[in-house]
Every structure is written in C-alpha cells, then in structure tokens.
Design an enzyme around this catalytic site. Structure first.
Site, PDB file in Angstrom:
ATOM      1  N   ASP A  22       9.951 -42.109   5.959  1.00  0.00           N
ATOM      2  CA  ASP A  22      10.123 -40.804   6.772  1.00  0.00           C
ATOM      3  C   ASP A  22       9.169 -40.755   7.995  1.00  0.00           C
ATOM      4  O   ASP A  22       7.963 -40.954   7.743  1.00  0.00           O
ATOM      5  CB  ASP A  22      10.675 -39.721   5.963  1.00  0.00           C
ATOM      6  CG  ASP A  22       9.223 -39.283   5.111  1.00  0.00           C
ATOM      7  OD1 ASP A  22       8.568 -40.064   4.683  1.00  0.00           O
ATOM      8  OD2 ASP A  22       9.124 -38.033   5.099  1.00  0.00           O
ATOM      9  N   GLU A  23       9.789 -40.124   8.917  1.00  0.00           N
ATOM     10  CA  GLU A  23       8.780 -39.525   9.692  1.00  0.00           C
ATOM     11  C   GLU A  23       7.653 -40.390  10.352  1.00  0.00           C
ATOM     12  O   GLU A  23       6.292 -40.136  10.261  1.00  0.00           O
ATOM     13  CB  GLU A  23       8.228 -38.020   9.439  1.00  0.00           C
ATOM     14  CG  GLU A  23       9.339 -37.303   9.006  1.00  0.00           C
ATOM     15  CD  GLU A  23       8.906 -35.731   8.688  1.00  0.00           C
ATOM     16  OE1 GLU A  23       9.529 -34.475   8.921  1.00  0.00           O
ATOM     17  OE2 GLU A  23       7.899 -35.626   7.730  1.00  0.00           O
ATOM     18  N   THR A  28       5.123 -28.773  -0.862  1.00  0.00           N
ATOM     19  CA  THR A  28       4.224 -27.657  -1.195  1.00  0.00           C
ATOM     20  C   THR A  28       2.833 -27.568  -0.344  1.00  0.00           C
ATOM     21  O   THR A  28       1.996 -27.167  -0.589  1.00  0.00           O
ATOM     22  CB  THR A  28       3.424 -28.030  -2.586  1.00  0.00           C
ATOM     23  OG1 THR A  28       2.862 -29.546  -2.453  1.00  0.00           O
ATOM     24  CG2 THR A  28       4.412 -28.441  -3.671  1.00  0.00           C
ATOM     25  N   HIS A  39       2.785 -40.980   6.843  1.00  0.00           N
ATOM     26  CA  HIS A  39       2.310 -40.061   5.751  1.00  0.00           C
ATOM     27  C   HIS A  39       1.265 -40.694   4.979  1.00  0.00           C
ATOM     28  O   HIS A  39       1.378 -40.454   3.864  1.00  0.00           O
ATOM     29  CB  HIS A  39       3.545 -39.539   4.918  1.00  0.00           C
ATOM     30  CG  HIS A  39       4.465 -38.512   5.779  1.00  0.00           C
ATOM     31  ND1 HIS A  39       4.031 -37.335   6.002  1.00  0.00           N
ATOM     32  CD2 HIS A  39       5.418 -38.685   6.304  1.00  0.00           C
ATOM     33  CE1 HIS A  39       4.872 -36.650   6.600  1.00  0.00           C
ATOM     34  NE2 HIS A  39       6.017 -37.702   6.844  1.00  0.00           N
ATOM     35  N   ARG A  54       0.134 -32.473  -1.094  1.00  0.00           N
ATOM     36  CA  ARG A  54      -0.150 -31.179  -0.405  1.00  0.00           C
ATOM     37  C   ARG A  54      -0.756 -30.193  -1.263  1.00  0.00           C
ATOM     38  O   ARG A  54      -1.823 -29.639  -0.860  1.00  0.00           O
ATOM     39  CB  ARG A  54       1.241 -30.634   0.483  1.00  0.00           C
ATOM     40  CG  ARG A  54       1.597 -31.125   1.935  1.00  0.00           C
ATOM     41  CD  ARG A  54       1.670 -32.470   1.565  1.00  0.00           C
ATOM     42  NE  ARG A  54       2.388 -33.197   2.852  1.00  0.00           N
ATOM     43  CZ  ARG A  54       3.724 -33.347   3.121  1.00  0.00           C
ATOM     44  NH1 ARG A  54       4.443 -33.164   2.284  1.00  0.00           N
ATOM     45  NH2 ARG A  54       3.920 -33.930   4.160  1.00  0.00           N
ATOM     46  N   ASP A 114       0.183 -38.942   0.543  1.00  0.00           N
ATOM     47  CA  ASP A 114       0.533 -38.363   1.898  1.00  0.00           C
ATOM     48  C   ASP A 114      -0.478 -37.974   2.813  1.00  0.00           C
ATOM     49  O   ASP A 114      -1.822 -38.687   2.379  1.00  0.00           O
ATOM     50  CB  ASP A 114       1.397 -36.744   1.688  1.00  0.00           C
ATOM     51  CG  ASP A 114       2.574 -36.790   2.873  1.00  0.00           C
ATOM     52  OD1 ASP A 114       2.124 -36.828   4.110  1.00  0.00           O
ATOM     53  OD2 ASP A 114       3.804 -36.707   2.338  1.00  0.00           O
TER      54      ASP A 114
HETATM   55  C1  ACM Z   1      11.134 -35.302   4.343  1.00  0.00           C
HETATM   56  O1  ACM Z   1      11.374 -34.264   4.042  1.00  0.00           O
HETATM   57  N1  ACM Z   1      10.245 -35.654   5.322  1.00  0.00           N
HETATM   58  C2  ACM Z   1      11.741 -36.344   3.611  1.00  0.00           C
END
Ligand code: ACM
Ligand code: ZN
Length: 521
Positions: free
Chosen positions: A331-332, A463, A265, A176, A205
């Site tokens: 993640d996500e 960040t 990501h 970021r 990301d």
């Molecule tokens: C995260 O904070 N998405 C691992």
C-alpha cells in the site's frame, strides 16, 4: 438465530428467573449469534464436582475447559476418559464426530440435557468454538475464577453453529507501537472468545521493524528502536517468542498472518540497510507520522540487492510461520524516488514496463513467484491491483470496496476491511459500534458467481495514535465484537437492538478479563 421452543412454559419462566439478562426469545447472550438454538426445557447443573470427559484426541481441549472452569480457590475440574460414578455434577463431554462434517471444520453441535453438556465437532476448531459458546452460557465470573463451589445452571438446549466466513480477522499494528507478547496473548484470547480466527500482525513499517531476522541483525539493532530523543520504547520479537506465540495462537484456533511491508512503509529496514533504497540514505526512523502517513523513501525496485534481501528475509519468515498466507503490504507507495532513480528507470526499460505503476506490479509479481515457490500465498493491500495484479494474489480491500470487487471479478480471493466500517483506529463518532455492526462483507454490486471469493472480514487497528494498551483496547472494543458477528453469523440474522442487548451483558465479562472498552461507565 433460529429459535425453536419445545419447552413447557413453566421451564422457560424458571430459566428467565435464573438468567437476569434473558431476552424474551431465547434467554441467551451468545456473541456471535449461533446459527440455530433450540431450547428443550429443563436445566443442567455443572459444578466444581463435574468432570470433563475426553477422548485422546480431545484431551488438550479438555484441559482448556478445565482451566476455564477451575476456580481461584484452587478447586479443579478433572479431565477423564470416563466419568466416575462418584462425580457430583453433570459432565462436559468433548468428542470428535465425523458425522458433523456438514458443519465444516469450525462448526459444532452443543447439546445440554440430562446427560450433561456435550460438545461435538468434526475437527478440533469446531469443538473449541463450542467451548466458547459454553463459556458464554456460564456467568461472567468464571473469567476471573470467582467461582468457588459454584453450581452453574445451563438451560437444556441444542445449538448447531458454523461460521459464514472463513476469515474473521484483526490486524494489530506492532510497528508504530510495539505490542508486548503478553498483550498479543490477551488479544488472541479475546479473538477466540468471539470466534475470530486470524491475527494479522503488521510487523514492519516506517516506524519500526519488529521481527528478528538472523541474516540481517541490523534490522532489529537499528530498525527496532526509536532514536533516544523521542523517549518512546521500541522492541522486537525474537524467533523463539514468535514460535511460542504462534503455538499459543494455534491452541486458541487463531492463525497468525505476518505482514512484511514492501516496497513502501519500509523506512525502518532502510535505516538499517540504506543501500536498499534509491538514494542511499542515510535514514532515521521516527515514532510518529510526520504530517503524513506516507514518506517517499521506499525499497529500490531497480537493484538486485533489494530482491536478494527480501528473498532472504521471506525465507526466514516462511520458515517461522506455518500459515499459508504471507502479507507483503504493497500500500501507499510514493513513486517519486523511482522516477528519479537510474536503476529503477533501467528496470522499467529492460522489463518493458509501462511506468512506475508497472514497476510496482513487477515488484509484487516477483515476490509472489518467490512465495509460491515456497508453497505460500501472497496477500496484499488493494494497491497491488495497480499496474496489474499478480496472478495468484489475494487482495485485502481497504480503500473502500472497489478493489475487492475488481479482484473478486478477476477470480481472486479477497478479504474485506474497508475504512468505512473496519478501521478501528478511527474515532468512535466516525465508526460507531452500530456502524461496524451494519457492515455487509459481500458488496451489493458483486455478481453472485463471485461471492465465493469474499473470504471474510477484518478489523484493522493501526497504532500511531493509540500508544498504550488501554487506548488500544478502547479502539478495538467493542467494535471488534460487532465485526465478529458480521464474520460469523448469517447475514440475514443481523439485528442491532438484539446485538446491543447481548453486548451489554458482555461488559462485565470484558471487565473481568481486564479489557478497556469504549463506552465503559
Ligand atoms: C492501510 O491502511 N494503509 C492499508
Ligand atoms: Zn531505485
């Protein structure tokens, strides 16, 4: 800290007199709190005339001590294998001592007495941490070399110390906001000052791909820069830069863990190679979150090209980073595109998977198999539990502690970094220093037989909001210092008022090291 006083009262009063921030108990301000400290009465004087006595195996550590003690005026401390008769100060002695194996490879013994300051450990990391304790026993002015002709008093004492947890980490998001190498070096120094040993670099990301990959140059040609309208600089690490950084970190007893995010990501990679997505793109990276942290374009789990790409990328990553662990994110991951993608749906059918969660599990298992074949261990965020955990995976528990508890009960290793205490990008009202300090990495509900799977604790610094170094420092410090003590010191030793008092005495040191911190007057 267990403190034993065998010093006559008069010597203790003298000590209190020369150490302005002395506590009633030990007079020391060491963070993290050592396992045991015994004050034995008297003081030893180190001065610019002291030498650092080394063996061949501790010479490099000796040079490091000399660089800490040598001053801005050009006076230098000599590193020798024998102490010359003429030396005018007590020596610092660094020795490898196999009899201290009981303290583990990171444990050390520091003895200050008539013979000087002796730091021993069964491995270099332990001696390195003993040096950090010595550093904190000396006035903070050593940090900027304002020590011309200084004579430093150190109380006669015996410290024995070793960490509670093996993993004491910080995640720094380099995607970021791109973090220059010089900043990473500064962070590595600060980690080591507080006996932390893992720097987890979030290298890829939606907002940027930050590592040179020879087989896929577009990753850094396209994926490392923001489009011009955003007026925000990107950047990436060349392999040579990363090699030097890894080597620098090793000299500070810090391991760098790379994170290459998948399957979500990953927009920066898809902007460079849109054929790895479900829809084919085109995509553009953007510097900020667009309303949410999560966007729907992720690696296509149906196409073989995706896996070929990731294997090739990871081959280069594995070759570059000597560490045992490779973090693959996980993640996500929005499953919307997978639901609509014929190739992803064909994969679900062909592999007999239950649904898109099963597809995510398939994805991570496949990557794990590859990493294991290269002698590496996969670590991922706790979403990798969904649809079934890969057989050897280590889990980083961030959405609270549930994922960590579940994984540990299944016999998997876990690193705890829950948002409740460990998210350093959160504001200071939500997570105060005291709250971070109160964190207990072993979940109360976890049965004792699984405690060994809790490897340790990590602070995570994302960040997207903190876009410059000062702002990043302020998020990290001093909360990370609280987490350092959580990771190192025995659980029963936690004492907030005493920690707060010791932390106060570290502010001057942080300032001399050029660190911004929350609460700075
Ligand atoms: C995260 O904070 N998405 C691992
Ligand atoms: Zn797909």
């Amino acid at each position: 800290m267990k403190i034993t006083h065998s010093a006559p009262l008069i010597a203790i009063s003298f000590l209190l007199a020369i150490m302005p921030a002395a506590s009633a108990e030990s007079g020391l301000n060491i963070i993290p709190e050592p396992a045991s400290v015994e004050l034995t009465g008297g003081v030893v004087r180190l001065s610019i005339g002291s030498v650092v006595k080394v063996e061949p195996a501790t010479r490099e550590l000796g040079e490091y001590v000399a660089s800490l003690l040598s001053d801005a005026s050009g006076a230098v401390i000599e590193v020798r294998e024998a102490v010359p008769e003429t030396s005018s100060g007590s020596p610092v002695i660094l020795s490898l001592d196999p009899s201290l194996e009981r303290l583990g490879s990171e444990g050390y013994q520091l003895v200050a007495d008539h013979g000087g300051v002796s730091i021993r450990g069964s491995a270099a990391a332990g001696i390195f941490y003993g040096i950090q304790t010595l550093r904190q026993l000396l006035p903070s002015t050593i940090e900027n070399g304002e020590t011309a002709l200084a004579a430093w008093m150190i109380p006669h004492l015996k410290i024995e110390d070793s960490p509670r947890f093996a993993w004491r980490g910080l995640l720094l998001d380099c995607s970021r906001t791109f973090q220059p190498v010089s900043y990473l070096e500064k962070i590595i120094d600060l980690l080591s000052l507080y006996k932390m040993n893992v720097l987890h670099l979030h290298l890829t990301d939606d907002q940027g791909w930050r590592l040179q990959i020879d087989q896929y140059p577009r990753l850094t040609e396209i994926g490392a820069e923001f489009p011009p309208q955003y007026r925000k600089r990107g950047g990436f690490y060349t392999k040579e830069e990363m090699k030097r950084l890894i080597s620098y970190a090793r000299s500070r007893a810090v391991t760098i863990i790379p994170e290459i995010e998948m399957p979500g990501h990953s927009l920066a990679a898809l902007a460079a190679y849109p054929e790895l997505s479900c829809t084919g793109g085109p995509f553009e990276i953007y510097p900020f979150f667009k309303g949410t942290n999560i966007q729907r374009n992720v690696f296509c789990a149906g196409r073989e090209e995706t896996f070929r790409f990731l294997r090739n990328v990871l081959d280069e990553v594995v070759e570059l980073f000597p560490t045992r662990y490779v973090h693959v994110g996980g993640d996500e991951v929005p499953k919307d595109n997978w639901r609509e993608c014929p190739e992803c749906q064909a994969r679900i059918r062909d592999e007999g998977l239950k649904d898109e969660d099963g597809l995510q599990s398939y994805f991570i298992r496949r990557i794990e198999k590859f990493l294991n074949s290269r002698g590496k261990q996969l670590i991922g965020w706790d979403e990798i539990l969904e649809g079934g955990l890969a057989p050897e995976a280590t889990v980083m528990s961030w959405r609270g502690i549930k994922g960590g508890v579940a994984a540990a009960r299944m016999g998997h290793d876990v690193v705890m970094s829950p948002t409740s205490h460990c998210y350093l990008d959160y504001d200071h009202r939500t997570i105060s220093v005291e709250k971070a300090y109160s964190y207990e990495p072993i979940p109360a509900e976890l049965e004792p037989e699984f405690h060994k799977h809790i490897l340790g604790v990590q602070g995570n610094m994302w960040t997207h909001i903190a876009v410059n170094q000062a702002a990043t420092d302020i998020q990290i410090f001093p909360r990370l210092i609280a987490l350092a003590e959580v990771g190192w010191s025995a659980g029963g030793q936690r004492n907030w008022p005493d920690f707060a008092r010791r932390l106060d005495s570290h502010h001057a040191r942080l300032e001399l090291l050029g660190v911004e911190y929350y609460g700075k007057p």
